[in-house]
Design a protein around this motif. Structure first.
Motif, short mmCIF file in Angstrom:
data_model
loop_
_atom_site.label_atom_id
_atom_site.label_comp_id
_atom_site.label_asym_id
_atom_site.label_seq_id
_atom_site.Cartn_x
_atom_site.Cartn_y
_atom_site.Cartn_z
N ASN A 155 -6.81 9.64 6.97
CA ASN A 155 -5.93 9.61 5.80
C ASN A 155 -4.60 10.35 6.03
OD1 ASN A 155 -5.43 8.72 3.23
ND2 ASN A 155 -6.43 10.44 2.21
N PRO A 191 -12.03 7.59 6.49
CA PRO A 191 -11.46 8.70 5.70
C PRO A 191 -10.83 9.80 6.53
CG PRO A 191 -13.88 8.65 5.54
CD PRO A 191 -13.47 7.41 6.24
N PRO A 247 -8.01 4.58 4.16
CA PRO A 247 -6.56 4.51 4.39
C PRO A 247 -6.11 3.24 5.12
CG PRO A 247 -7.55 6.15 5.83
CD PRO A 247 -8.65 5.63 4.95
N SER A 292 -0.45 8.05 1.57
CA SER A 292 -1.42 7.10 2.10
C SER A 292 -2.21 6.45 0.96
CB SER A 292 -2.36 7.82 3.07
OG SER A 292 -3.45 7.00 3.39
N VAL A 293 -2.65 7.26 0.01
CA VAL A 293 -3.45 6.72 -1.11
C VAL A 293 -2.61 5.74 -1.94
CG1 VAL A 293 -4.58 7.35 -3.29
CG2 VAL A 293 -5.07 8.65 -1.22
N ILE A 341 -1.01 12.74 2.50
CA ILE A 341 -2.27 12.25 1.93
C ILE A 341 -2.00 11.41 0.68
CG2 ILE A 341 -4.34 13.06 0.68
CD1 ILE A 341 -4.21 15.55 2.68
N SER A 394 -11.30 12.40 1.03
CA SER A 394 -11.09 11.95 2.41
C SER A 394 -11.29 13.12 3.36
CB SER A 394 -9.68 11.35 2.56
OG SER A 394 -8.68 12.34 2.35
N VAL A 403 -11.74 7.53 0.22
CA VAL A 403 -10.49 6.80 0.53
C VAL A 403 -10.65 5.99 1.81
CG1 VAL A 403 -8.05 7.08 1.15
CG2 VAL A 403 -9.09 8.63 -0.52
N ASN A 463 -8.88 16.25 0.27
CA ASN A 463 -9.05 15.94 1.70
C ASN A 463 -9.77 17.12 2.35
OD1 ASN A 463 -8.19 14.29 4.18
ND2 ASN A 463 -7.44 16.35 4.67
#
Ligand SMILES: Nc1ncnc2c1ncn2[C@@H]1O[C@H](COP(=O)(O)OP(=O)(O)OP(=O)(O)O)[C@@H](O)[C@H]1O
Ligand SMILES: [Mg+2]
Length: 360
Positions: free
Chosen positions: A346, A343, A322, A181-182, A178, A296, A320, A198
């Motif tokens: 993600n 989201p 992604p 990805s961000v 996670i 997310s 988010v 998340n």
């Protein structure tokens, strides 16, 4: 931080094996000058029959095997290798501090220091760690995030993947996927202190990261299911109807106003759990300020969640995307679907980035 790292290869799928749905992302890295950019190669979404996976444990292997085979088939990928994530009660994540030794001595030293912090024998778990360089720690010491995965749970996942005729490549912590990805999708968050939440169906992963490094990670056994359960109970509805009502859809005989109190009640419980995590972080670090909250997972699509969190925490909140930094061919993919579902992908995106790239 891959928990287990098998042979490196460029063609690997990121597969998020969630209890509500499987998510599949395949990327191709391309060099643009010094930077690596990613192009979307395959995408898949496959609902998992209710209660086939409960809080990270596989209860119905046949249903999960079928879902894996189906998502690979539908996504038309030619790749057979996948990377997946672990979370929830099968994983123990702890932050410890150890004395700084020479790089060649660090590995054995960390594994030794880890022993009292993991309530299982070394035979029962796979242990991995990530060293965190942080100003909060005395220069002669280093912060370490430990991750231990119970072999028994891991084997359940490896088994269904093998029966589905796929090969496991990397097993990662969902939380680190996670974060990856961000960071890959939002350059500006690489310098700040962020909290990513998340929120799936049964598990919420909370990751606090400063300057791109995780400083605190926690999985909470709480998610979208709690909203559905309470709506079901309060309004005396079947599961499917309660799910629809939760998503803001019109259901005969149910007024949206009747749903609000149940949703607010669960929002408050979720907020209390997250507050505990923020509080713990504040009391354990010198610089406890969180600049941004990013949310997310499927439950990030809940109407009013952004407003609720912004008001309660008084910190800017963003959902988010992604796919923010990902090249997508509009002729090959349904952009509307990607926009609506963003989201949810993600975790799968973070797994795919780690699998193909050298981002972290
Ligand atoms: N539009 C929406 N509004 C509200 N909730 C939604 C919406 N879309 C999906 N959800 C909820 O999101 C949850 C599924 O999210 P997600 O796909 O991230 O979970 P998962 O990864 O399969 O589950 P977990 O990781 O908890 O095992 C479900 O509870 C679902 O009802
Ligand atoms: Mg999930």
């Amino acid at each position: 931080m891959p928990v287990l790292d098998f042979i490196k290869s460029k063609k690997v799928i990121g597969l998020d094996i969630g209890s509500f749905a499987l998510k599949l992302v395949e990327l191709k890295p391309k060099k643009k000058g010094k930077e690596t950019v990613y192009e979307l190669v395959s995408l898949g979404y496959e609902p998992v029959p209710y209660q086939s996976i409960v809080e990270g444990s596989i209860m119905d292997s046949t249903a999960v095997v079928d879902a894996i085979q189906h998502i690979f088939y539908e996504s038309k990928t030619k790749t057979n290798k996948l990377s997946f994530g672990v979370s929830g009660s099968s994983v123990i994540v702890k932050r410890i501090e150890v004395q700084r030794l020479s790089p060649s001595e660090m590995h054995e030293h960390i594994l030794w220091e880890a022993r009292p912090h993991i309530p299982f024998t070394p035979e029962e778990v796979n242990i991995d760690y990530e060293i965190i360089e942080s100003d909060d720690v005395h220069p002669e010491r280093v912060g370490v995030i430990l991750a231990a995965v119970k072999k028994e749970k891991l084997n359940d996942y490896l088994n269904v993947i093998a029966i589905a005729d796929k090969a496991s490549h990397i097993i990662d912590l969902e939380s680190f996927a996670i974060l990856n990805s961000v960071l890959a999708n939002y350059e500006m968050y690489q310098q700040r202190c962020i909290a990513i939440i998340n929120i799936g169906a049964s598990i919420s992963n909370v990751i606090i990261a400063r300057s791109g490094h995780p400083v605190f990670v926690r999985d909470i056994a709480f998610g979208g299911n709690q909203f559905t359960d309470l709506i079901q109970k309060e309004l005396n509805l079947k599961y499917e109807k309660a799910e629809s009502v939760k998503k803001g859809r019109q259901v005969e005989g149910v007024s949206p106003a009747a749903v609000k109190p149940a949703i607010n009640l669960v929002f408050n419980e979720l907020k209390n759990e997250i507050s505990k995590t923020f509080e713990f972080h504040r009391s354990n670090t010198t610089e406890g300020r969180i600049d941004n909250i990013l949310i997310s997972g499927g439950t990030a699509n809940l109407e009013s969640i952004v407003d609720f969190f912004s008001q309660e925490f008084d910190i800017p909140v963003e959902v988010v995307n992604p796919f923010n930094n990902i090249d997508i061919n509009p002729k090959k993919f349904d952009l509307e679907f990607i926009k609506d579902m963003a989201p949810v992908f993600n975790v799968a995106m973070g797994l795919a980035i780690r699998a193909v790239g050298d981002f972290k």
